[in-house]
Design a protein around this motif. Structure first.
Motif, short mmCIF file in Angstrom:
data_model
loop_
_atom_site.label_atom_id
_atom_site.label_comp_id
_atom_site.label_asym_id
_atom_site.label_seq_id
_atom_site.Cartn_x
_atom_site.Cartn_y
_atom_site.Cartn_z
N GLY A 1 -7.47 -9.44 4.92
CA GLY A 1 -7.71 -9.87 6.08
C GLY A 1 -9.81 -9.05 5.92
N PHE B 1 3.40 -8.83 3.96
CA PHE B 1 2.96 -10.70 4.50
C PHE B 1 2.48 -11.84 3.34
N SER C 1 -2.09 -2.06 8.47
CA SER C 1 -0.47 -2.58 7.90
C SER C 1 -1.75 -3.66 6.67
N ASN C 2 -0.40 -3.71 5.82
CA ASN C 2 -1.20 -4.66 4.68
C ASN C 2 -1.95 -5.79 4.88
N THR C 3 -1.36 -6.57 5.88
CA THR C 3 -2.35 -8.06 6.90
C THR C 3 -3.54 -7.36 6.70
N ARG C 4 -3.86 -6.11 7.61
CA ARG C 4 -5.25 -5.97 8.20
C ARG C 4 -6.19 -5.44 6.64
#
Length: 218
Positions: free
Chosen positions: A139, A53, A133-136
């Motif tokens: 965040g 990301f 996931s890395n994005t979650r």
């Protein structure tokens, strides 16, 4: 040595070299292009660290938008390089002091906040085990542990944008501004002026009689 380790050293070396060329190149366009290369190498390193990301965000935002804007500005401005080179030595002491302060502050922040960063990552261990996931995960860390720092960074960027716009438009010669207070206090005498003019006079009767007489004689 693993292949990913070799790639990391290659990308890191290219990143350092391109970063040095950004500050040592005499041509501003070349400096901007080397900065694009530095961003690509940083994105590649993040890809190796499985931070997809951040890597995609760096390429899309900085390379795709910010650096294109930099290139347009640098290529459209008429920059006198002789003047910049002539005054370069005068700003070296101040630039050295400012750079040293920035490096010291960054080192203190990293040294003091590394434990907090590690703890925040430990808090997301359960999410990583659950298959997030890395994005979650990013965040969750940003909007829980670092929400105040994130909001302060956004506020600083907003102030910087407003300041840049105000400094750009303040000295413009053909810039027209609207003063609402003056428009509210306007009076009829300030907008409309009544001018008295004398009425137009018709031709004298003698001249009209002469014209009719000359017509009959003819």
């Amino acid at each position: 040595m693993e292949f990913t380790t070799v790639l990391f050293y290659i990308f890191a070396l290219l990143l350092i070299v391109s970063g040095l060329k950004v500050i040592t190149s005499r041509n501003p366009v070349a400096s901007a292009l080397f900065l694009v290369l530095a961003f690509f190498n940083a994105a590649a390193i993040w890809m190796l660290l499985e931070a997809e990301f951040l890597a995609i965000l760096l390429v899309l935002v900085y390379v795709g938008a910010v650096m294109v804007l930099f290139l347009f500005v640098v290529m459209m401005l008429d920059i006198d390089l002789d003047v910049l080179h002539r005054d370069f030595r005068r700003f070296v002491p101040m630039a050295t002091v400012v750079g040293a302060i920035i490096v010291i502050e960054t080192a203190l922040i990293l040294w003091h906040g590394y434990g907090a960063t590690t703890a925040a990552l430990h808090d997301t261990a359960a999410g990583a085990q659950a298959g997030w996931s890395n994005t979650r995960l990013i965040g969750k860390v940003i909007y829980t542990d670092y929400i105040f720092a994130f909001e302060i960074a956004g506020l600083v960027l907003l102030v910087a944008i407003i300041a840049a716009i105000s400094l750009t438009t303040r000295q413009a010669k053909d810039n027209k501004r609207q003063k609402v207070s003056d428009q509210v206090r306007v009076r009829r005498q300030d907008r409309v002026r009544l001018v008295k003019m004398a009425a137009e006079k018709s031709d004298p009767p003698a001249a009209a009689a002469d014209d009719s007489a000359s017509g009959k004689n003819s």
